[in-house]
Design an enzyme around this catalytic site. Sequence first.
Site, mmCIF file in Angstrom:
data_model
loop_
_atom_site.group_PDB
_atom_site.id
_atom_site.type_symbol
_atom_site.label_atom_id
_atom_site.label_comp_id
_atom_site.label_asym_id
_atom_site.label_seq_id
_atom_site.Cartn_x
_atom_site.Cartn_y
_atom_site.Cartn_z
ATOM 1 N N ARG A 198 0.825 -1.233 0.000
ATOM 2 C CA ARG A 198 0.000 0.000 0.000
ATOM 3 C C ARG A 198 0.853 1.275 0.000
ATOM 4 N NH1 ARG A 198 -3.242 -2.914 3.731
ATOM 5 N NH2 ARG A 198 -4.986 -3.870 2.631
ATOM 6 N N LYS A 236 3.416 11.711 -10.678
ATOM 7 C CA LYS A 236 2.606 10.876 -11.564
ATOM 8 C C LYS A 236 3.365 9.578 -11.824
ATOM 9 C CE LYS A 236 -0.343 14.070 -14.089
ATOM 10 N NZ LYS A 236 -0.699 14.633 -15.401
ATOM 11 N N GLU A 250 10.480 20.193 -23.590
ATOM 12 C CA GLU A 250 9.736 20.406 -22.334
ATOM 13 C C GLU A 250 10.261 21.664 -21.619
ATOM 14 O OE1 GLU A 250 7.073 18.729 -21.386
ATOM 15 O OE2 GLU A 250 7.183 16.766 -22.363
ATOM 16 N N LYS A 288 7.614 23.619 -12.605
ATOM 17 C CA LYS A 288 6.847 22.383 -12.366
ATOM 18 C C LYS A 288 6.449 22.305 -10.890
ATOM 19 C CE LYS A 288 5.564 17.950 -13.347
ATOM 20 N NZ LYS A 288 5.579 16.825 -14.245
ATOM 21 N N GLU A 339 -4.293 17.379 -10.292
ATOM 22 C CA GLU A 339 -4.918 17.848 -11.537
ATOM 23 C C GLU A 339 -6.427 17.945 -11.396
ATOM 24 O OE1 GLU A 339 -2.589 16.298 -14.808
ATOM 25 O OE2 GLU A 339 -4.268 16.635 -16.160
ATOM 26 N N ARG A 379 -2.837 22.156 -13.080
ATOM 27 C CA ARG A 379 -1.772 21.241 -13.495
ATOM 28 C C ARG A 379 -1.887 20.891 -14.979
ATOM 29 N NH1 ARG A 379 1.123 16.279 -10.274
ATOM 30 N NH2 ARG A 379 2.439 15.642 -12.010
ATOM 31 N N ASN A 439 0.314 20.197 -19.874
ATOM 32 C CA ASN A 439 0.046 19.393 -21.071
ATOM 33 C C ASN A 439 -0.004 20.238 -22.342
ATOM 34 O OD1 ASN A 439 -0.139 16.865 -19.743
ATOM 35 N ND2 ASN A 439 -2.112 17.526 -18.929
ATOM 36 N N HIS A 472 0.574 18.671 -25.661
ATOM 37 C CA HIS A 472 0.616 17.225 -25.451
ATOM 38 C C HIS A 472 -0.574 16.473 -26.049
ATOM 39 C CE1 HIS A 472 3.998 18.173 -22.953
ATOM 40 N NE2 HIS A 472 4.159 16.924 -22.564
ATOM 41 N N HIS A 525 0.469 13.413 -28.188
ATOM 42 C CA HIS A 525 0.098 12.010 -27.963
ATOM 43 C C HIS A 525 -0.519 11.410 -29.223
ATOM 44 C CE1 HIS A 525 -0.032 12.844 -23.362
ATOM 45 N NE2 HIS A 525 1.164 12.455 -23.760
ATOM 46 N N HIS A 568 9.352 11.559 -27.577
ATOM 47 C CA HIS A 568 8.237 12.308 -26.985
ATOM 48 C C HIS A 568 8.435 13.826 -27.130
ATOM 49 C CE1 HIS A 568 4.963 13.381 -24.369
ATOM 50 N NE2 HIS A 568 5.792 14.017 -23.546
HETATM 51 N N1 GLY Z 1 3.786 15.751 -17.277
HETATM 52 C C1 GLY Z 1 2.580 16.360 -16.874
HETATM 53 C C2 GLY Z 1 2.381 16.356 -15.403
HETATM 54 O O1 GLY Z 1 3.248 15.958 -14.653
HETATM 55 O O2 GLY Z 1 1.320 16.738 -14.965
#
Ligand code: GLY
Length: 401
Positions: free
Chosen positions: A161, A183, A225, A267, A277, A282, A286, A289, A293, A306
């Site tokens: 957990r 993430k 980025e 960031k 998000e 947040r 993107n 993106h 994608h 990417h």
């Molecule tokens: N790469 C996008 C984020 O971390 O929200």
Amino acid sequence: MDAPRGNLVTFNAWLPHPLALHYLAMSTDPSLPVSSKASQVRVQLGERSYAIEISSDAIQGFSQRIHHSIADLSHALVISDESVEESWADQLVESLRANAPDLRLSQTSVASGEVSKSIAEYDRLLQWVLAEGGDRKSVVVAVGGGVIGDLAGFVAASFARGVRFVQVPTTLLAMVDSSVGGKTGINLPNAKNMVGAFWQPSLVLIDTGVLATLPKRSYLSGLAEVVKYGVIDDADFFQWLTENASRLVERQAAAVRYAIEKSCESKARVVGEDERETSGRRAILNYGHTFAHAIEATCGYGTLLHGEAVSIGMQMAARLAISLGMSNQDLLDRQTQLLADCELPLTLPQADPDEMLPVMMRDKKVAHGKLRFILPKSIGSVELVGDVKEQAVRDAIIATR
Ligand code: GLY
């Protein structure tokens, strides 16, 4: 109430001789607002707050840094990309072994590439952690690019957990984006990042020396980025990038370190304001993106890196913003010039809206069947725009071929 902010702290880790200070003062580049050799950006998330430490020799000092940041360290499980196992992961394990003989150490590596972000590899790693005697006090150390950070991070998020974990990113892209913000996750067949968790690391340790051996294409891809942060959040940084792009392309150490610091600051700020998000803040990360994608999915994963897809995606997004009357040609011209100076691709001759649009409609960020995009208003400022007409998206794709 003010949201918590990420902040930059510089610290003097290399002192103390006055001559050393003199040398550093002499060697300090006046065009760089930050002159230290090591710095720290904090991600402010209450009890989940952590440091991003950036220096040119972090891996040698790894043992001290991890013990400083992690209380009761008794078992480290080092999971690395096979391509950096000998060069970096072994060094890091040696540093731990030499400085803490009582520490239990387990080490494994994972095949390079997106294919490793699979249920099968996730399963293998969970079984491995169990077999190595992992428990709630074990700490997972992820050494590699975004694939390893996401995969090992998800193992840490879910084993028992949730156990603590440390990110040691070894690509520019992972340093400025994926290793920060918590993430984690894996792919389902045809559904990227579809299973995962928000699970913050306890420490992100960035050794910029690692970048010297990164293949040129991978390194340049990470710069996309970096440019993104200038467009979405920081006009001054965008201007600095414009004036220093050639230094970044040449990987000049001080410039690279500064660009990483500024990117991590942005960031950290955004993640501190909207960790999961939920508010939409947040989502600004993107930018470019949704197009990227769809580009990656339709060109075949691996054809474009990417960051290369993000570069083209940002061009499509800027064109879409102009056609919706949100932005102007000057923004597109400035972005185009900077991406070109970073030797990134600007167009995609084979881009096909008939193939890309269905992929975009399946994007996790589609709300109630309506296309939503992060679009620039001016350099340093973006907005989430909902219910965008399909024809405008088609036009932006076609204009970027
Ligand atoms: N790469 C996008 C984020 O971390 O929200």
